[in-house]
Scaffold this motif. Structure first.
Motif, PDB file in Angstrom:
ATOM      1  N   TYR B  33      64.223  56.511  52.632  1.00  0.00           N
ATOM      2  CA  TYR B  33      64.276  55.630  51.465  1.00  0.00           C
ATOM      3  C   TYR B  33      65.212  56.233  50.412  1.00  0.00           C
ATOM      4  CZ  TYR B  33      59.608  55.130  53.579  1.00  0.00           C
ATOM      5  OH  TYR B  33      58.564  55.009  54.465  1.00  0.00           O
ATOM      6  N   TYR B  35      65.865  55.848  46.253  1.00  0.00           N
ATOM      7  CA  TYR B  35      65.409  55.337  44.961  1.00  0.00           C
ATOM      8  C   TYR B  35      66.372  55.820  43.889  1.00  0.00           C
ATOM      9  CZ  TYR B  35      60.826  53.728  46.601  1.00  0.00           C
ATOM     10  OH  TYR B  35      59.817  53.040  47.228  1.00  0.00           O
ATOM     11  N   PHE B  45      63.223  51.304  43.729  1.00  0.00           N
ATOM     12  CA  PHE B  45      63.592  51.178  45.136  1.00  0.00           C
ATOM     13  C   PHE B  45      65.005  50.637  45.302  1.00  0.00           C
ATOM     14  CE2 PHE B  45      62.961  50.384  49.585  1.00  0.00           C
ATOM     15  CZ  PHE B  45      63.591  49.181  49.857  1.00  0.00           C
ATOM     16  N   TYR B  48      65.635  50.923  52.330  1.00  0.00           N
ATOM     17  CA  TYR B  48      64.729  51.531  53.307  1.00  0.00           C
ATOM     18  C   TYR B  48      65.361  51.436  54.686  1.00  0.00           C
ATOM     19  CZ  TYR B  48      60.869  50.986  56.731  1.00  0.00           C
ATOM     20  OH  TYR B  48      60.061  51.043  57.835  1.00  0.00           O
ATOM     21  N   ASP B  56      65.436  47.074  54.781  1.00  0.00           N
ATOM     22  CA  ASP B  56      65.319  46.355  53.509  1.00  0.00           C
ATOM     23  C   ASP B  56      66.314  46.974  52.538  1.00  0.00           C
ATOM     24  OD1 ASP B  56      62.536  45.541  51.244  1.00  0.00           O
ATOM     25  OD2 ASP B  56      64.690  45.202  51.070  1.00  0.00           O
ATOM     26  N   SER B  58      67.141  45.249  49.693  1.00  0.00           N
ATOM     27  CA  SER B  58      67.032  44.309  48.581  1.00  0.00           C
ATOM     28  C   SER B  58      67.141  44.967  47.213  1.00  0.00           C
ATOM     29  CB  SER B  58      65.708  43.545  48.671  1.00  0.00           C
ATOM     30  OG  SER B  58      64.612  44.446  48.566  1.00  0.00           O
ATOM     31  N   GLY B  98      57.093  53.917  58.891  1.00  0.00           N
ATOM     32  CA  GLY B  98      57.467  53.004  57.815  1.00  0.00           C
ATOM     33  C   GLY B  98      56.314  52.612  56.930  1.00  0.00           C
ATOM     34  N   THR B  99      55.283  53.454  56.920  1.00  0.00           N
ATOM     35  CA  THR B  99      54.137  53.157  56.062  1.00  0.00           C
ATOM     36  C   THR B  99      54.058  54.159  54.926  1.00  0.00           C
ATOM     37  OG1 THR B  99      52.714  54.445  57.529  1.00  0.00           O
ATOM     38  CG2 THR B  99      52.821  52.070  57.911  1.00  0.00           C
ATOM     39  N   GLY B 100      55.216  54.528  54.440  1.00  0.00           N
ATOM     40  CA  GLY B 100      55.248  55.524  53.378  1.00  0.00           C
ATOM     41  C   GLY B 100      54.648  55.043  52.085  1.00  0.00           C
ATOM     42  N   GLY B 101      54.392  53.742  52.004  1.00  0.00           N
ATOM     43  CA  GLY B 101      53.780  53.210  50.798  1.00  0.00           C
ATOM     44  C   GLY B 101      52.278  53.333  50.785  1.00  0.00           C
ATOM     45  N   TYR B 106      55.418  59.264  50.436  1.00  0.00           N
ATOM     46  CA  TYR B 106      56.676  59.834  50.901  1.00  0.00           C
ATOM     47  C   TYR B 106      56.757  61.306  50.546  1.00  0.00           C
ATOM     48  CZ  TYR B 106      58.363  55.065  49.675  1.00  0.00           C
ATOM     49  OH  TYR B 106      58.549  53.724  49.492  1.00  0.00           O
TER      50      TYR B 106
END
Lengths: 115, 117
Positions: B33, B35, B45, B48, B56, B58, B98-101, B106
């Motif tokens: 990721y 940031y 963000f 990713y 992503d 965006s 991909g579940t760093g949220g 992270y």
């Protein structure tokens, strides 16, 4: 449009006392919350997290409380130590929305623990 | 490596120039990721990667910003025609999936402080 708000830019407490850092969020899709700690010239480091199915999570001196109805969470540090002095960021993610990889951060609160 | 490594740690460039910022994630982490943290703000963000592909992008502010991860490890964030408003700390992070949220979040690098003069 701040979806995660930390309304106190700074907080000063005495060593040994409790530090309470607050965070509010507006996006009802958020269902997982994290706190990060950041020292100058370093990247943020993960501290503690909580899922929306819980209202409390504890790890040593750190406890996070979540009030879903109020869209509010807080981080309690007891007892506070001078080494806890840092910027604390509240962050949120939306696991159900498929964005479990993306964190939305607040602006941070600078905590100073005085000896 | 033991942690996420970002180089350079500081970069000063003139307005209009091109810059590249590099990130070496933790070995074996498939998710990466980027940031951006502007002064007085929290990290925001940008993009990713899951493996080699941008899952992503965006958060990239405009088409002057581009990032690659050609071999699924090292990533480079590229900024063309830099503007003074691009001045910020650019943070890279990685996670095992991909579940760093969630869960342990992270692991962030120390960032690259970019100053455009």
């Amino acid at each position: 449009d701040q979806q995660v708000k930390q309304n106190s830019p700074s907080l000063s407490v005495q060593e040994g006392r409790i530090s309470i850092l607050n965070c509010d969020y507006t996006n009802s899709m958020f269902d997982y919350f994290l706190w990060y700690k950041k020292y100058p010239a370093e990247g943020p480091t993960f501290l503690i997290s909580i899922s929306s199915i819980k209202d409390k999570n504890e790890d040593g001196r750190f406890t996070v409380f979540l009030n879903k109805s109020a869209k509010h969470l807080s981080l309690h540090i007891v007892p506070s130590q001078p080494g806890d002095s840092a910027v604390y960021f509240c962050a949120a993610s939306a696991l159900r929305g498929g964005s479990n990889y993306k964190l939305t951060f607040g602006k941070g609160t600078l905590l100073t623990v005085n000896p | 490596g033991a942690g996420v490594s970002q180089t350079p740690s500081n970069k000063v460039t003139e307005k209009g120039k091109y810059v590249e910022l590099r990130c070496d994630p933790i070995s074996g982490h498939t998710a990466l990721y980027w940031y951006r943290q502007s002064l007085g703000q929290g990290p925001e963000f940008l993009i990713y990667f899951q493996g080699t592909g941008a899952a992503d992008d965006s958060g990239l502010p405009n088409d002057r910003f581009f990032a690659v991860r050609p071999e699924g490890s090292v990533s480079t964030l590229k900024i063309q025609r830099t503007e003074r408003g691009d001045s910020a700390v650019y943070l890279c992070a990685s996670s095992a999936s991909g579940t760093g949220g969630m869960s342990g979040g992270y692991t962030f690098g120390s960032g690259t402080r970019l100053t455009v003069v």
